[in-house]
Motif scaffolding. Structure first.
Motif, PDB file in Angstrom:
ATOM      1  N   TYR A   5       0.824  -1.206   0.000  1.00  0.00           N
ATOM      2  CA  TYR A   5       0.000   0.000   0.000  1.00  0.00           C
ATOM      3  C   TYR A   5       0.862   1.261   0.000  1.00  0.00           C
ATOM      4  O   TYR A   5       2.022   1.245   0.425  1.00  0.00           O
ATOM      5  N   LEU A   6       0.269   2.330  -0.475  1.00  0.00           N
ATOM      6  CA  LEU A   6       0.888   3.646  -0.349  1.00  0.00           C
ATOM      7  C   LEU A   6      -0.184   4.592   0.179  1.00  0.00           C
ATOM      8  O   LEU A   6      -1.127   4.932  -0.544  1.00  0.00           O
ATOM      9  N   GLN A   7      -0.063   4.961   1.439  1.00  0.00           N
ATOM     10  CA  GLN A   7      -0.977   5.917   2.054  1.00  0.00           C
ATOM     11  C   GLN A   7      -0.441   7.316   1.768  1.00  0.00           C
ATOM     12  O   GLN A   7       0.696   7.643   2.138  1.00  0.00           O
ATOM     13  N   MET A   8      -1.268   8.114   1.128  1.00  0.00           N
ATOM     14  CA  MET A   8      -0.868   9.458   0.724  1.00  0.00           C
ATOM     15  C   MET A   8      -1.682  10.469   1.510  1.00  0.00           C
ATOM     16  O   MET A   8      -2.904  10.514   1.383  1.00  0.00           O
ATOM     17  N   ASN A   9      -1.029  11.247   2.335  1.00  0.00           N
ATOM     18  CA  ASN A   9      -1.690  12.292   3.124  1.00  0.00           C
ATOM     19  C   ASN A   9      -1.184  13.665   2.715  1.00  0.00           C
ATOM     20  O   ASN A   9      -0.089  13.799   2.159  1.00  0.00           O
ATOM     21  N   SER A  10      -1.960  14.675   3.013  1.00  0.00           N
ATOM     22  CA  SER A  10      -1.572  16.068   2.725  1.00  0.00           C
ATOM     23  C   SER A  10      -1.079  16.204   1.291  1.00  0.00           C
ATOM     24  O   SER A  10      -0.020  16.789   1.033  1.00  0.00           O
ATOM     25  N   VAL A  11      -1.843  15.666   0.365  1.00  0.00           N
ATOM     26  CA  VAL A  11      -1.399  15.648  -1.024  1.00  0.00           C
ATOM     27  C   VAL A  11      -1.354  17.057  -1.600  1.00  0.00           C
ATOM     28  O   VAL A  11      -2.090  17.961  -1.168  1.00  0.00           O
ATOM     29  N   LYS A  12      -0.481  17.208  -2.590  1.00  0.00           N
ATOM     30  CA  LYS A  12      -0.275  18.496  -3.258  1.00  0.00           C
ATOM     31  C   LYS A  12      -0.493  18.320  -4.751  1.00  0.00           C
ATOM     32  O   LYS A  12      -0.388  17.201  -5.272  1.00  0.00           O
ATOM     33  N   PRO A  13      -0.756  19.405  -5.462  1.00  0.00           N
ATOM     34  CA  PRO A  13      -0.930  19.288  -6.920  1.00  0.00           C
ATOM     35  C   PRO A  13       0.271  18.629  -7.602  1.00  0.00           C
ATOM     36  O   PRO A  13       0.086  17.891  -8.581  1.00  0.00           O
ATOM     37  N   GLU A  14       1.463  18.846  -7.077  1.00  0.00           N
ATOM     38  CA  GLU A  14       2.644  18.241  -7.679  1.00  0.00           C
ATOM     39  C   GLU A  14       2.738  16.730  -7.434  1.00  0.00           C
ATOM     40  O   GLU A  14       3.641  16.074  -7.962  1.00  0.00           O
ATOM     41  N   ASP A  15       1.827  16.160  -6.662  1.00  0.00           N
ATOM     42  CA  ASP A  15       1.767  14.714  -6.499  1.00  0.00           C
ATOM     43  C   ASP A  15       0.984  14.049  -7.631  1.00  0.00           C
ATOM     44  O   ASP A  15       0.907  12.819  -7.697  1.00  0.00           O
ATOM     45  N   THR A  16       0.418  14.856  -8.510  1.00  0.00           N
ATOM     46  CA  THR A  16      -0.339  14.329  -9.648  1.00  0.00           C
ATOM     47  C   THR A  16       0.546  13.500 -10.559  1.00  0.00           C
ATOM     48  O   THR A  16       1.681  13.887 -10.849  1.00  0.00           O
ATOM     49  N   GLY A  17       0.019  12.354 -11.006  1.00  0.00           N
ATOM     50  CA  GLY A  17       0.766  11.510 -11.928  1.00  0.00           C
ATOM     51  C   GLY A  17       0.211  10.099 -11.926  1.00  0.00           C
ATOM     52  O   GLY A  17      -0.743   9.790 -11.201  1.00  0.00           O
ATOM     53  N   VAL A  18       0.829   9.271 -12.747  1.00  0.00           N
ATOM     54  CA  VAL A  18       0.506   7.848 -12.750  1.00  0.00           C
ATOM     55  C   VAL A  18       1.447   7.159 -11.773  1.00  0.00           C
ATOM     56  O   VAL A  18       2.668   7.312 -11.869  1.00  0.00           O
ATOM     57  N   TYR A  19       0.880   6.413 -10.850  1.00  0.00           N
ATOM     58  CA  TYR A  19       1.657   5.734  -9.818  1.00  0.00           C
ATOM     59  C   TYR A  19       1.792   4.258 -10.177  1.00  0.00           C
ATOM     60  O   TYR A  19       0.797   3.583 -10.469  1.00  0.00           O
ATOM     61  N   TYR A  20       3.039   3.798 -10.134  1.00  0.00           N
ATOM     62  CA  TYR A  20       3.355   2.427 -10.510  1.00  0.00           C
ATOM     63  C   TYR A  20       3.937   1.654  -9.329  1.00  0.00           C
ATOM     64  O   TYR A  20       4.746   2.189  -8.557  1.00  0.00           O
ATOM     65  N   CYS A  21       3.572   0.402  -9.256  1.00  0.00           N
ATOM     66  CA  CYS A  21       4.137  -0.535  -8.287  1.00  0.00           C
ATOM     67  C   CYS A  21       5.194  -1.376  -9.007  1.00  0.00           C
ATOM     68  O   CYS A  21       5.044  -1.668 -10.201  1.00  0.00           O
ATOM     69  N   SER A  22       6.233  -1.745  -8.287  1.00  0.00           N
ATOM     70  CA  SER A  22       7.285  -2.533  -8.920  1.00  0.00           C
ATOM     71  C   SER A  22       7.973  -3.425  -7.906  1.00  0.00           C
ATOM     72  O   SER A  22       7.834  -3.249  -6.689  1.00  0.00           O
ATOM     73  N   THR A  23       8.736  -4.386  -8.439  1.00  0.00           N
ATOM     74  CA  THR A  23       9.563  -5.242  -7.592  1.00  0.00           C
ATOM     75  C   THR A  23      11.014  -5.111  -8.038  1.00  0.00           C
ATOM     76  O   THR A  23      11.296  -4.622  -9.144  1.00  0.00           O
ATOM     77  N   ASN A  24      11.919  -5.567  -7.183  1.00  0.00           N
ATOM     78  CA  ASN A  24      13.324  -5.518  -7.571  1.00  0.00           C
ATOM     79  C   ASN A  24      13.675  -6.612  -8.573  1.00  0.00           C
ATOM     80  O   ASN A  24      14.833  -6.755  -8.960  1.00  0.00           O
ATOM     81  N   LEU A  25      12.650  -7.375  -9.002  1.00  0.00           N
ATOM     82  CA  LEU A  25      12.837  -8.325 -10.094  1.00  0.00           C
ATOM     83  C   LEU A  25      12.670  -7.655 -11.446  1.00  0.00           C
ATOM     84  O   LEU A  25      12.894  -8.280 -12.481  1.00  0.00           O
TER      85      LEU A  25
END
Length: 112
Positions: free
Chosen positions: A79-99
């Motif tokens: 999970y990614l809990q995002m608090n106090s978000v700002k306009p500059e947090d806008t974007g596509v968020y991707y999950c990844s592994t070290n694989l």
């Protein structure tokens, strides 16, 4: 085959909160480093946060103190809990592994 499926994105007002989920299959998330990255329009993808198999956590300086990465081993989900978000947090968020596996991304838009 590793599959990562992000969800939870959407439109949120500045100062608001949002929780992103990354459901994994084909791997056990607790055995690997799992991370979140984001890509804003017209910009390169950038690191946001990671959690290792030893529960070592790192954040980008731009989100430290506002975002929290966590893992539910029973649900094999990160999970990614995002608090106090700002306009500059806008974007596509991707999950990844070290694989080297990546999800398809989930859009987050911070706007009033």
């Amino acid at each position: 085959q590793v599959q990562l499926v992000e969800s939870g994105g959407g439109l949120v007002q500045p100062g608001g909160s949002l929780t992103l989920s990354c459901a994994a299959s084909g791997i056990i998330v607790s055995a690997y480093t799992m991370g979140w990255s984001r890509q804003a329009p017209g910009k390169q993808r950038e690191f946001v946060a990671l959690i290792t198999n030893r529960d070592i956590i790192n954040y980008a300086s731009s989100v430290k103190g506002r975002f929290t990465i966590s893992r539910d081993n029973a649900k094999n989900t990160v999970y990614l809990q995002m608090n106090s978000v700002k306009p500059e947090d806008t974007g596509v968020y991707y999950c990844s592994t070290n694989l080297g596996s990546w999800g398809q991304g989930t859009q987050v838009t911070v706007s009033s």
